[in-house]
Design a protein around this motif. Structure first.
Motif, PDB file in Angstrom:
ATOM      1  N   LEU A  98     -14.548 -41.413  26.188  1.00 34.90           N
ATOM      2  CA  LEU A  98     -14.824 -40.406  25.172  1.00 34.90           C
ATOM      3  C   LEU A  98     -15.827 -39.371  25.669  1.00 34.90           C
ATOM      4  O   LEU A  98     -15.713 -38.173  25.356  1.00 34.90           O
ATOM      5  CB  LEU A  98     -15.346 -41.078  23.899  1.00 34.90           C
ATOM      6  CG  LEU A  98     -14.335 -41.936  23.125  1.00 34.90           C
ATOM      7  CD1 LEU A  98     -15.010 -42.618  21.937  1.00 34.90           C
ATOM      8  CD2 LEU A  98     -13.154 -41.093  22.661  1.00 34.90           C
ATOM      9  N   LEU A  99     -16.815 -39.818  26.452  1.00 31.93           N
ATOM     10  CA  LEU A  99     -17.775 -38.869  27.017  1.00 31.93           C
ATOM     11  C   LEU A  99     -17.080 -37.887  27.952  1.00 31.93           C
ATOM     12  O   LEU A  99     -17.327 -36.673  27.901  1.00 31.93           O
ATOM     13  CB  LEU A  99     -18.877 -39.621  27.771  1.00 31.93           C
ATOM     14  CG  LEU A  99     -19.866 -38.731  28.539  1.00 31.93           C
ATOM     15  CD1 LEU A  99     -20.573 -37.768  27.595  1.00 31.93           C
ATOM     16  CD2 LEU A  99     -20.875 -39.580  29.298  1.00 31.93           C
ATOM     17  N   GLY A 106      -8.691 -32.735  27.241  1.00 30.95           N
ATOM     18  CA  GLY A 106      -9.951 -32.088  26.916  1.00 30.95           C
ATOM     19  C   GLY A 106      -9.928 -30.594  27.173  1.00 30.95           C
ATOM     20  O   GLY A 106     -10.346 -29.797  26.324  1.00 30.95           O
ATOM     21  N   GLN A 107      -9.435 -30.178  28.341  1.00 28.66           N
ATOM     22  CA  GLN A 107      -9.386 -28.751  28.639  1.00 28.66           C
ATOM     23  C   GLN A 107      -8.428 -28.021  27.703  1.00 28.66           C
ATOM     24  O   GLN A 107      -8.691 -26.894  27.300  1.00 28.66           O
ATOM     25  CB  GLN A 107      -8.986 -28.526  30.095  1.00 28.66           C
ATOM     26  CG  GLN A 107     -10.116 -28.727  31.075  1.00 28.66           C
ATOM     27  CD  GLN A 107      -9.805 -28.143  32.446  1.00 28.66           C
ATOM     28  OE1 GLN A 107      -8.715 -27.645  32.692  1.00 28.66           O
ATOM     29  NE2 GLN A 107     -10.757 -28.224  33.340  1.00 28.66           N
ATOM     30  N   THR A 108      -7.309 -28.663  27.368  1.00 31.10           N
ATOM     31  CA  THR A 108      -6.365 -28.043  26.436  1.00 31.10           C
ATOM     32  C   THR A 108      -7.020 -27.840  25.069  1.00 31.10           C
ATOM     33  O   THR A 108      -6.894 -26.773  24.455  1.00 31.10           O
ATOM     34  CB  THR A 108      -5.102 -28.908  26.292  1.00 31.10           C
ATOM     35  OG1 THR A 108      -4.454 -29.007  27.559  1.00 31.10           O
ATOM     36  CG2 THR A 108      -4.134 -28.294  25.286  1.00 31.10           C
ATOM     37  N   VAL A 168     -13.744 -30.971  27.087  1.00 35.92           N
ATOM     38  CA  VAL A 168     -13.577 -30.033  25.971  1.00 35.92           C
ATOM     39  C   VAL A 168     -14.575 -28.877  26.119  1.00 35.92           C
ATOM     40  O   VAL A 168     -14.212 -27.699  25.972  1.00 35.92           O
ATOM     41  CB  VAL A 168     -13.765 -30.742  24.620  1.00 35.92           C
ATOM     42  CG1 VAL A 168     -13.888 -29.718  23.486  1.00 35.92           C
ATOM     43  CG2 VAL A 168     -12.597 -31.680  24.330  1.00 35.92           C
ATOM     44  N   LEU A 169     -15.832 -29.214  26.417  1.00 30.96           N
ATOM     45  CA  LEU A 169     -16.841 -28.178  26.619  1.00 30.96           C
ATOM     46  C   LEU A 169     -16.454 -27.259  27.770  1.00 30.96           C
ATOM     47  O   LEU A 169     -16.694 -26.043  27.724  1.00 30.96           O
ATOM     48  CB  LEU A 169     -18.208 -28.818  26.888  1.00 30.96           C
ATOM     49  CG  LEU A 169     -18.859 -29.563  25.718  1.00 30.96           C
ATOM     50  CD1 LEU A 169     -20.193 -30.159  26.150  1.00 30.96           C
ATOM     51  CD2 LEU A 169     -19.054 -28.641  24.520  1.00 30.96           C
ATOM     52  N   GLN A 170     -15.861 -27.837  28.802  1.00 32.98           N
ATOM     53  CA  GLN A 170     -15.429 -27.044  29.947  1.00 32.98           C
ATOM     54  C   GLN A 170     -14.343 -26.054  29.561  1.00 32.98           C
ATOM     55  O   GLN A 170     -14.257 -24.951  30.109  1.00 32.98           O
ATOM     56  CB  GLN A 170     -14.913 -27.991  31.038  1.00 32.98           C
ATOM     57  CG  GLN A 170     -14.578 -27.350  32.351  1.00 32.98           C
ATOM     58  CD  GLN A 170     -14.009 -28.388  33.296  1.00 32.98           C
ATOM     59  OE1 GLN A 170     -12.865 -28.282  33.720  1.00 32.98           O
ATOM     60  NE2 GLN A 170     -14.777 -29.402  33.620  1.00 32.98           N
ATOM     61  N   GLY A 208      -7.498 -43.787  36.062  1.00 26.87           N
ATOM     62  CA  GLY A 208      -6.379 -42.908  35.736  1.00 26.87           C
ATOM     63  C   GLY A 208      -6.567 -42.172  34.421  1.00 26.87           C
ATOM     64  O   GLY A 208      -5.971 -41.108  34.205  1.00 26.87           O
ATOM     65  N   TYR A 209      -7.418 -42.724  33.532  1.00 26.59           N
ATOM     66  CA  TYR A 209      -7.679 -42.047  32.267  1.00 26.59           C
ATOM     67  C   TYR A 209      -8.474 -40.759  32.462  1.00 26.59           C
ATOM     68  O   TYR A 209      -8.524 -39.916  31.566  1.00 26.59           O
ATOM     69  CB  TYR A 209      -8.442 -42.978  31.318  1.00 26.59           C
ATOM     70  CG  TYR A 209      -7.592 -44.087  30.740  1.00 26.59           C
ATOM     71  CD1 TYR A 209      -6.663 -43.833  29.744  1.00 26.59           C
ATOM     72  CD2 TYR A 209      -7.708 -45.398  31.209  1.00 26.59           C
ATOM     73  CE1 TYR A 209      -5.878 -44.848  29.219  1.00 26.59           C
ATOM     74  CE2 TYR A 209      -6.930 -46.415  30.690  1.00 26.59           C
ATOM     75  CZ  TYR A 209      -6.014 -46.140  29.697  1.00 26.59           C
ATOM     76  OH  TYR A 209      -5.228 -47.143  29.181  1.00 26.59           O
ATOM     77  N   ALA A 210      -9.083 -40.597  33.634  1.00 28.11           N
ATOM     78  CA  ALA A 210      -9.857 -39.386  33.898  1.00 28.11           C
ATOM     79  C   ALA A 210      -8.964 -38.147  33.868  1.00 28.11           C
ATOM     80  O   ALA A 210      -9.333 -37.107  33.299  1.00 28.11           O
ATOM     81  CB  ALA A 210     -10.566 -39.492  35.250  1.00 28.11           C
ATOM     82  N   SER A 211      -7.773 -38.232  34.484  1.00 33.00           N
ATOM     83  CA  SER A 211      -6.872 -37.084  34.490  1.00 33.00           C
ATOM     84  C   SER A 211      -6.354 -36.793  33.085  1.00 33.00           C
ATOM     85  O   SER A 211      -6.135 -35.630  32.716  1.00 33.00           O
ATOM     86  CB  SER A 211      -5.706 -37.332  35.446  1.00 33.00           C
ATOM     87  OG  SER A 211      -4.964 -38.465  35.047  1.00 33.00           O
ATOM     88  N   THR A 212      -6.171 -37.849  32.281  1.00 29.35           N
ATOM     89  CA  THR A 212      -5.746 -37.646  30.894  1.00 29.35           C
ATOM     90  C   THR A 212      -6.839 -36.932  30.107  1.00 29.35           C
ATOM     91  O   THR A 212      -6.563 -35.997  29.347  1.00 29.35           O
ATOM     92  CB  THR A 212      -5.417 -38.989  30.231  1.00 29.35           C
ATOM     93  OG1 THR A 212      -4.407 -39.657  30.980  1.00 29.35           O
ATOM     94  CG2 THR A 212      -4.927 -38.781  28.806  1.00 29.35           C
ATOM     95  N   CYS A 213      -8.095 -37.359  30.286  1.00 24.70           N
ATOM     96  CA  CYS A 213      -9.217 -36.686  29.628  1.00 24.70           C
ATOM     97  C   CYS A 213      -9.306 -35.232  30.078  1.00 24.70           C
ATOM     98  O   CYS A 213      -9.586 -34.332  29.267  1.00 24.70           O
ATOM     99  CB  CYS A 213     -10.529 -37.405  29.939  1.00 24.70           C
ATOM    100  SG  CYS A 213     -10.666 -39.057  29.214  1.00 24.70           S
ATOM    101  N   ASN A 214      -9.059 -34.996  31.363  1.00 28.70           N
ATOM    102  CA  ASN A 214      -9.079 -33.639  31.911  1.00 28.70           C
ATOM    103  C   ASN A 214      -8.061 -32.764  31.204  1.00 28.70           C
ATOM    104  O   ASN A 214      -8.375 -31.699  30.668  1.00 28.70           O
ATOM    105  CB  ASN A 214      -8.799 -33.697  33.415  1.00 28.70           C
ATOM    106  CG  ASN A 214      -8.970 -32.365  34.105  1.00 28.70           C
ATOM    107  OD1 ASN A 214      -8.571 -31.337  33.592  1.00 28.70           O
ATOM    108  ND2 ASN A 214      -9.547 -32.398  35.287  1.00 28.70           N
ATOM    109  N   SER A 215      -6.816 -33.219  31.191  1.00 24.54           N
ATOM    110  CA  SER A 215      -5.728 -32.422  30.620  1.00 24.54           C
ATOM    111  C   SER A 215      -5.912 -32.216  29.119  1.00 24.54           C
ATOM    112  O   SER A 215      -5.843 -31.087  28.619  1.00 24.54           O
ATOM    113  CB  SER A 215      -4.389 -33.105  30.899  1.00 24.54           C
ATOM    114  OG  SER A 215      -3.329 -32.400  30.310  1.00 24.54           O
TER     115      SER A 215
END
Length: 534
Positions: A59-60, A203-205, A66-68, A194-201
């Motif tokens: 979640l962090l 969160g940035q979206t 998201v902030l990014q 692997g959840y890092a890339s999911t958070c990336n996609s």
């Protein structure tokens, strides 16, 4: 579909790994014969952990991404504001350099990895000050940005100042991305990384949506008066100044909480990931680029997106020019948000195997043809426009076209990310992954800037209704035409010229170079391993 509602293909890059500054650590070269696919970035724990045990860290990461996305979304909204103020496409091309830091962050990524305070944390040493600067910069710019956008009474936007301002925003966001990407590899255990890339996609979206779609809707007086107010007002609910101040405050609060409440998992930092220092990292990058397989990949990916440049960079601006309200154009992306979140999860099933580039190759011709569809939408817009705006069926066609575009875009994007992860040598840290993703990102940015720059030179205008012979070749000539009682009429729109040229160039690449691009995934792992020497 161009800065308004098109998702940024860039910005999802891994960082370069280097050693701790001032420590005399040396990286060991990878032993020969080890298959890269079986190497782990992080040591495997004795017992597998489920994602629930690390839900807080996941979640962090999501919040940080998201902030990014907020600065990315805000930067994507400015071209629409400029277009509504009749900015030239040359100005738009100049402003497009704002999006380049995510394509060039490899130049300073080694510094982010090499220089840090050990007691505070390798990633927090950069994440915390960067986000503090971003927050303070946003609050300061909230007092200046209205003047930079022009007063609407003869003083136009200061495009140069806006470009410098938002370039700094994106530079700071890219630096934050380097730190967060690096932290993600150690914040999560190997089986959950692997959840890092999911958070990336995701969160940035989400961040891009908040900074672009939500902002443009709340900034529009017509939208707010129609849907959110009982009594009309001359301005929207928020201004860009208000939005910058709010998110600046959110950055400061969030960063303070991270600084005091979250500690880095030092025990998960792999010793093998370290390199010898900043100089060693740049030397390592050069040695990677010289490898035949990597060099071929870089040359091909740098040219693969030329065919999409007119559709991606110019279409949204042209629709605004034809009278489509910028807030309506942004809101058309709302139905796409679930699609943008779900698509990477679905497509990853097809790119997880040994040949992810097959998906890239298959999606490419459909995305090229959609470029013609976008050109048709621009041509069709004045034909269906009426006093009340545009009919509902026109917006329905736009949404359908955009949905199809997103499917092809994400198919190509996820395929490239999967391929980069597959061939990157994990024993030299994130340097390899950062290089490949940087080149992939740059392959989309430079054609977009060129496409914007060429719209005006390729456009032919004639002076009609004026006494004497006048042209509209330059801004000064257009003023003379207007002073003589005439008006400049477009006889050939450079956008349509670009659309046809891009279609031809795109299919030429797909037919002649596409098969060579696919063959890269058939190269053995040894073709991608970087031989290092102490």
């Amino acid at each position: 579909m161009a800065p308004a509602i098109a998702a940024e293909e860039g910005g999802r890059q891994r960082r370069a790994g280097t050693r701790q500054h001032s420590l005399d650590l040396t990286g060991e070269p990878p032993p020969d014969g080890l298959p890269g696919d079986t190497e782990a970035l992080l040591p495997a724990p004795a017992r597998a952990r489920g994602y629930r045990s690390e839900l807080g860290s996941i979640l962090l990461l999501l919040v940080l991404y998201v902030l990014q996305g907020i600065p990315l979304g805000l930067a994507g909204s400015v071209p629409l504001i400029l277009q509504s103020k009749s900015a030239s496409y040359t100005d738009q091309a100049f402003f497009s350099f704002v999006f380049w830091p995510f394509s060039l962050k490899l130049l300073w990524a080694p510094l982010v990895d090499a220089v840090y305070l050990r007691g505070f944390g390798r990633r927090k040493s950069w994440l915390v000050p960067t986000q503090y600067v971003l927050g303070l910069f946003m609050i300061y710019m909230s007092t200046q940005v209205d003047a930079l956008l022009g007063d609407g009474r003869g003083r136009g936007p200061d495009v140069a100042a806006l470009t410098v301002t938002f370039f700094l925003f994106e530079f700071l966001a890219a630096t934050q991305d380097i730190a967060v990407d690096g932290w993600a590899l150690t914040m999560l255990s190997r089986e959950n990384v692997g959840y890092a890339s999911t958070c990336n996609s995701v969160g940035q979206t989400a961040g891009y949506f908040l900074g672009n779609v939500l902002f443009l809707a709340l900034e529009s007086a017509s939208f707010c008066n129609k849907y959110l107010r009982f009594e009309p007002q001359p301005r929207g609910i928020v201004t860009l100044s208000d939005f910058l101040f709010f998110w600046g405050a959110v950055f400061l609060v969030t960063t303070t909480l991270v600084a005091f409440l979250k500690k880095e998992n030092q025990e998960l930092i792999p010793a093998k990931e370290e390199t010898k220092g900043i100089t060693d990292t740049y030397r390592l990058l050069f040695s990677i680029i010289k490898m035949p397989a990597v060099l071929t990949f870089c040359l091909l990916i740098l040219t693969s997106k030329v065919g999409f440049s007119a559709a991606d960079a110019v279409t949204g601006l042209k629709l605004v020019e034809e009278g489509v309200p910028k807030e309506h154009l942004a809101l058309l992306a709302v139905p796409m948000v679930p699609l943008q979140i779900i698509l990477p999860l679905i497509i990853s099933k097809y790119t997880a195997g040994p040949q992810p580039l097959n998906t890239f190759y298959k999606a490419m011709p459909y995305r090229l043809l959609l470029g013609l569809e976008f050109a048709f939408l621009v041509w069709w817009a004045p034909k269906v426009k009426h006093e009340g705006g545009f009919p509902l069926y026109y917006y329905a066609v736009v949404v359908l076209s955009y949905a199809l575009h997103q499917i092809t875009l994400y198919s190509m994007y996820v395929a490239i990310m999967a391929f980069n992860a597959k061939v990157s040598d994990p024993l030299i840290g994130g340097t390899y992954m950062t290089l490949l993703n940087t080149v992939s990102n740059l392959g989309g940015n430079w054609p977009s800037t060129v496409a914007l720059w060429l719209v005006d030179p390729l456009t032919v205008k004639e002076c009609q209704g004026a006494q004497g012979h006048h042209t509209c070749a330059t801004a000064a000539a257009a003023e003379l035409c207007s002073a003589a009682g005439g008006s400049c009429v477009t006889t050939l729109d450079g956008y349509y010229v670009e659309s046809l040229v891009c279609l031809v160039l795109g299919f030429a690449w797909w037919f002649f170079l596409g098969p060579k691009f696919k063959k890269l995934q058939d190269e053995g792992q040894s073709s991608w391993k970087c031989k290092r020497s102490n």
